[in-house]
Design a protein around this motif. Structure first.
Motif, short mmCIF file in Angstrom:
data_model
loop_
_atom_site.label_atom_id
_atom_site.label_comp_id
_atom_site.label_asym_id
_atom_site.label_seq_id
_atom_site.Cartn_x
_atom_site.Cartn_y
_atom_site.Cartn_z
N MET A 159 -6.34 -3.75 -14.45
CA MET A 159 -6.99 -4.70 -13.81
C MET A 159 -7.81 -4.46 -12.31
O MET A 159 -7.00 -4.17 -11.28
N ALA A 160 -8.53 -5.31 -11.97
CA ALA A 160 -9.13 -5.92 -10.85
C ALA A 160 -8.49 -6.52 -9.34
O ALA A 160 -7.01 -7.37 -10.09
N THR A 161 -8.49 -5.79 -8.05
CA THR A 161 -7.49 -6.03 -7.51
C THR A 161 -8.83 -7.34 -6.58
O THR A 161 -10.25 -7.54 -7.02
N LEU A 162 -7.96 -8.53 -6.11
CA LEU A 162 -8.10 -9.83 -5.94
C LEU A 162 -8.83 -9.12 -4.43
O LEU A 162 -8.44 -8.43 -3.92
N THR A 163 -9.67 -10.62 -4.35
CA THR A 163 -10.53 -10.50 -2.74
C THR A 163 -9.21 -11.37 -1.99
O THR A 163 -8.68 -12.01 -2.83
N VAL A 164 -9.41 -11.91 -0.87
CA VAL A 164 -8.79 -12.38 0.06
C VAL A 164 -9.46 -13.68 -0.84
O VAL A 164 -8.32 -14.36 -0.74
N ALA A 165 -11.05 -14.63 -0.96
CA ALA A 165 -10.55 -15.93 -1.09
C ALA A 165 -9.79 -15.58 -2.59
O ALA A 165 -9.09 -17.57 -2.88
N GLU A 166 -9.45 -14.84 -3.30
CA GLU A 166 -8.74 -14.97 -4.20
C GLU A 166 -7.50 -15.64 -4.11
O GLU A 166 -6.57 -15.98 -5.53
N VAL A 167 -6.77 -14.36 -3.24
CA VAL A 167 -5.68 -14.53 -3.23
C VAL A 167 -4.99 -16.25 -2.73
O VAL A 167 -4.52 -16.72 -2.81
N ASP A 168 -5.72 -16.50 -1.04
CA ASP A 168 -6.46 -17.87 -1.23
C ASP A 168 -5.80 -19.04 -1.86
O ASP A 168 -4.33 -19.71 -2.10
N ALA A 169 -6.71 -18.43 -3.54
CA ALA A 169 -6.39 -19.34 -4.38
C ALA A 169 -5.26 -19.75 -5.00
O ALA A 169 -4.25 -20.78 -5.82
N LEU A 170 -5.44 -18.16 -5.37
CA LEU A 170 -3.12 -17.97 -5.97
C LEU A 170 -2.05 -18.85 -4.93
O LEU A 170 -1.26 -19.38 -5.37
N ALA A 171 -2.92 -18.74 -4.09
CA ALA A 171 -1.15 -19.59 -2.70
C ALA A 171 -1.28 -20.64 -2.70
O ALA A 171 -0.05 -20.82 -2.99
N ALA A 172 -2.70 -20.89 -2.54
CA ALA A 172 -2.31 -22.40 -2.63
C ALA A 172 -1.81 -23.39 -4.46
O ALA A 172 -1.56 -23.92 -4.17
N ALA B 50 -0.98 -10.27 -11.22
CA ALA B 50 -2.36 -11.14 -10.55
C ALA B 50 -3.59 -10.10 -9.89
O ALA B 50 -4.50 -10.47 -10.23
N GLY B 51 -3.51 -8.82 -9.53
CA GLY B 51 -4.52 -7.58 -9.63
C GLY B 51 -3.89 -8.38 -7.96
O GLY B 51 -4.94 -7.34 -6.86
N VAL B 52 -2.57 -8.35 -7.61
CA VAL B 52 -2.37 -8.29 -5.63
C VAL B 52 -2.54 -6.61 -5.11
O VAL B 52 -1.67 -6.01 -6.26
N PRO B 53 -2.83 -6.33 -4.62
CA PRO B 53 -2.85 -4.87 -3.89
C PRO B 53 -1.15 -4.62 -4.22
O PRO B 53 -0.40 -5.37 -2.98
N ARG B 54 -1.22 -3.26 -3.95
CA ARG B 54 0.55 -2.96 -4.77
C ARG B 54 0.79 -3.23 -2.51
O ARG B 54 2.44 -2.90 -2.38
N THR B 55 0.12 -2.52 -1.47
CA THR B 55 0.35 -3.00 -0.37
C THR B 55 0.30 -3.80 0.37
O THR B 55 1.70 -4.14 0.93
N VAL B 56 -0.13 -4.58 -0.08
CA VAL B 56 -0.06 -6.45 0.03
C VAL B 56 1.63 -6.79 -0.24
O VAL B 56 2.68 -8.02 -0.03
N VAL B 57 1.82 -6.38 -1.85
CA VAL B 57 3.11 -7.13 -2.23
C VAL B 57 4.19 -6.20 -1.88
O VAL B 57 5.00 -6.88 -1.52
N ASP B 58 4.01 -5.11 -1.24
CA ASP B 58 5.66 -4.26 -0.47
C ASP B 58 5.43 -5.33 0.97
O ASP B 58 6.10 -5.29 1.30
N LEU B 59 4.11 -5.52 1.25
CA LEU B 59 4.50 -6.54 2.62
C LEU B 59 5.03 -7.80 2.72
O LEU B 59 5.61 -7.47 3.49
N VAL B 60 4.60 -8.18 1.44
CA VAL B 60 5.13 -9.60 1.03
C VAL B 60 6.84 -9.43 0.97
O VAL B 60 7.78 -10.18 1.85
N GLN B 61 7.28 -8.52 0.57
CA GLN B 61 8.66 -7.83 -0.26
C GLN B 61 9.55 -7.89 1.17
O GLN B 61 10.58 -7.60 1.45
N ALA B 62 8.70 -6.99 2.23
CA ALA B 62 9.38 -6.33 3.61
C ALA B 62 9.74 -7.57 4.19
O ALA B 62 10.44 -7.37 5.24
N VAL B 63 8.82 -8.33 4.49
CA VAL B 63 9.45 -10.12 5.35
C VAL B 63 9.94 -10.94 4.21
O VAL B 63 10.33 -12.58 4.92
#
Length: 168
Positions: free
Chosen positions: A1-14, A69-82
């Motif tokens: 699966m392709a990694t999401l862009t910032v714009a795609e992550v924004d849409a996912l958050a929305a 969904a394609g969110v990078p592992r490093t981003v998911v790890d940061l989200v989990q940390a907080v």
């Protein structure tokens, strides 16, 4: 699966926060976007983490869903940390976050936005005082854990009212 862009992550958050409002009735997406914007100068992964920082805690999305969904592992790890964890007191979580510089920057941005005077002004006095004390105590742990210039850049972007506390 392709990694999401910032714009795609924004849409996912929305989508994830659709219909949610904060304690004062503002669409919740405005909070996560403010946190993401504050972190954008520090890199795309931190910006993505800012956009997603409350998704696991406040929606039915899990870390696994984000990865699928394609969110990078490093981003998911940061989200989990907080993300709040059952049985872990807030002050302990803050100490753990302070030991992880990228997660610390993410929490600093979240804390700064949550500490905006106009956000607290609409809350009952007792709740406003309790939250102000909680966020100030967290800043005393978080701010010294990373470079002062990074803290100042985030605070200047998100909540300049905190600059005197930083000594800037």
């Amino acid at each position: 699966m392709a990694t999401l862009t910032v714009a795609e992550v924004d849409a996912l958050a929305a989508r994830a926060h659709a219909g949610q409002v904060d304690k004062i009735g503002v669409p919740y997406i405005e909070h996560v976007r403010a946190v993401g914007r504050a972190l954008a100068p520090l890199g795309g992964e931190l910006e993505m983490a800012g956009l997603l920082h409350d998704v696991i805690e406040d929606t039915d999305w899990t870390a696994e869903h984000l990865l699928e969904a394609g969110v990078p592992r490093t981003v998911v790890d940061l989200v989990q940390a907080v993300t709040k964890r059952p049985g872990v007191p807030y002050d302990e979580m803050i100490r753990q976050v302070a030991a992880d510089p990228p997660a610390c920057l993410l929490k600093i941005a979240d804390n700064a936005h949550n500490s905006l005077p106009e956000r607290g002004a609409q809350l009952p006095q007792e709740q406003r005082a309790r939250l102000a004390a909680k966020y100030a105590a967290a800043r005393r742990v978080l701010w010294p854990a990373v470079e002062r210039a990074q803290v100042e850049a985030i605070v200047r972007q998100v909540n300049p009212a905190l600059l005197p506390e930083l000594g800037a």
